[in-house]
Design a protein around this motif. Structure first.
Motif, mmCIF file in Angstrom:
data_model
loop_
_atom_site.group_PDB
_atom_site.id
_atom_site.type_symbol
_atom_site.label_atom_id
_atom_site.label_comp_id
_atom_site.label_asym_id
_atom_site.label_seq_id
_atom_site.Cartn_x
_atom_site.Cartn_y
_atom_site.Cartn_z
ATOM 1 N N PHE A 87 0.846 -1.191 0.000
ATOM 2 C CA PHE A 87 0.000 0.000 0.000
ATOM 3 C C PHE A 87 0.881 1.239 0.000
ATOM 4 N N ASN A 88 0.336 2.354 -0.498
ATOM 5 C CA ASN A 88 1.090 3.613 -0.417
ATOM 6 C C ASN A 88 0.292 4.767 0.188
ATOM 7 N N VAL A 89 -0.921 4.477 0.675
ATOM 8 C CA VAL A 89 -1.701 5.463 1.421
ATOM 9 C C VAL A 89 -2.408 4.745 2.565
ATOM 10 N N PHE A 90 -2.264 5.277 3.778
ATOM 11 C CA PHE A 90 -2.915 4.716 4.959
ATOM 12 C C PHE A 90 -3.792 5.805 5.555
ATOM 13 N N ALA A 91 -5.099 5.523 5.659
ATOM 14 C CA ALA A 91 -6.072 6.534 6.083
ATOM 15 C C ALA A 91 -6.581 6.242 7.484
ATOM 16 N N LEU A 92 -6.231 7.117 8.420
ATOM 17 C CA LEU A 92 -6.724 7.029 9.790
ATOM 18 C C LEU A 92 -8.167 7.521 9.827
ATOM 19 N N SER A 137 -9.130 10.337 7.351
ATOM 20 C CA SER A 137 -10.405 10.298 6.652
ATOM 21 C C SER A 137 -11.431 11.107 7.432
ATOM 22 N N LEU A 138 -12.213 11.898 6.700
ATOM 23 C CA LEU A 138 -13.169 12.817 7.304
ATOM 24 C C LEU A 138 -14.594 12.282 7.193
ATOM 25 N N PHE A 139 -15.373 12.497 8.226
ATOM 26 C CA PHE A 139 -16.823 12.261 8.272
ATOM 27 C C PHE A 139 -17.202 10.786 8.407
#
Length: 313
Positions: free
Chosen positions: A58-63, A103-105
């Motif tokens: 992976f190259n993006v990790f979204a909290l 990550s939003l919302f």
């Protein structure tokens, strides 16, 4: 996307022993393919993002998630690490070529319906990203009531919100992605145009779309044909190449799927089937990448299997 909420926390300045610790965003150019994984669930024995070895490929990790009310779940966990620990993790991820974003919302937040001001909300959330040293944001807007109202208010809210995020989080330095459900690209289905309107108004400010090809009906997007070229009559013209035919850049269309059947109501594909779909898409000129909900059900093994026929790790 679904998440179990804990309680919000107030942000604190990134200081340790009285000394501010600097965490800078990586140079953040949005070159594809993008291999995106979300993390919302609490994982036993793990505080904060996992070791790089667990998400290799992976190259993006979204909290997930930062809400109007504050930081929850893995976004909250990030704030509870010491500034030094955050800086160490950030450096390890940067060395591995992994962007760390918030990550939003998500599915529990309805900012338009609840009357949140888009400018003020964007400012607060962008300030949080800067304060906690992340590489950007993913706008997981799921205010279905606002979109379904068909009056254009949701689309206008998203446009204002996105523009203001870019004021604070400049393009080329910070990532700004959106994660719409795929049906929001169906032409003529929504009075305000849904994401076709968002793309036509502020698409140039959005690096790419993490498309949710799941939770839209038991038989939706479950075959390569339905996912790539011929969506159902329920959500017409919302398969990958159909969205591109509506004018959305193909290079911005990241294919999103749940890791397991328990990670979504429907839309699941086995890694072998998804790998075949990605290979077919690549043969027709697509190279945007894939997204998955969520860690730890998806990990380095999952993404290696998914990429093996198209962009092998």
């Amino acid at each position: 996307m679904d998440g179990v909420l804990s309680s919000p926390v107030k942000s604190t300045h990134p200081r340790e022993n009285g000394t501010e610790v600097s965490i800078s965003p990586n140079a953040t150019l949005a070159h594809s393919p993008h291999w995106v994984i979300y993390s919302d669930r609490s994982v036993s024995g793990l505080t904060g993002p996992p070791p790089v070895s667990e998400i290799e490929g992976f190259n993006v990790f979204a909290l997930s998630f930062l809400l109007v009310a504050g930081a929850f779940d893995q976004a909250q966990a990030w704030t509870q690490l010491t500034p030094t620990r955050r800086a160490t993790i950030k450096a390890e991820y940067a060395a591995a070529g992994i962007k760390l974003i918030v990550s939003l919302f998500g599915s529990t937040d309805a900012p338009t319906s609840n009357g949140a001001d888009p400018i003020a909300t964007a400012n607060t959330m962008a300030d949080w990203v800067i304060q906690y040293g992340l590489d950007g944001v993913d706008v997981d807007y799921e205010d279905f009531d606002a979109i379904n109202a068909g009056d254009g208010k949701a689309e206008a809210w998203l446009a204002s919100f996105t523009r203001q995020l870019r004021v604070k989080l400049p393009q080329g330095i910070f990532l700004l992605t959106h994660a719409p459900v795929a049906p929001w690209f169906s032409p003529g289905k929504f009075g305000g145009g849904a994401y076709l309107t968002v793309d036509s108004t502020v698409g140039s400010l959005i690096d790419w779309y993490n498309l949710q090809f799941y939770n839209q009906g038991a038989d939706e997007y479950t075959t390569c044909a339905g996912l790539l070229t011929n969506s159902s009559s329920t959500w017409p013209q919302s398969a990958l190449f159909q969205i591109a035919a509506s004018g959305v850049p193909l290079e911005k269309l990241v294919i999103g799927k749940p890791a397991t059947t328990s990670d979504a109501s429907d839309g699941f594909m086995s890694t072998s089937t998804l790998a075949r779909c990605l290979s077919i898409a690549k043969n027709f000129g697509w190279s945007a990448g894939a997204m998955v909900w969520e860690f730890p059900d998806a990990n380095s093994t999952w993404i290696s299997s998914v990429r093996r026929l198209s962009f092998p790790v």
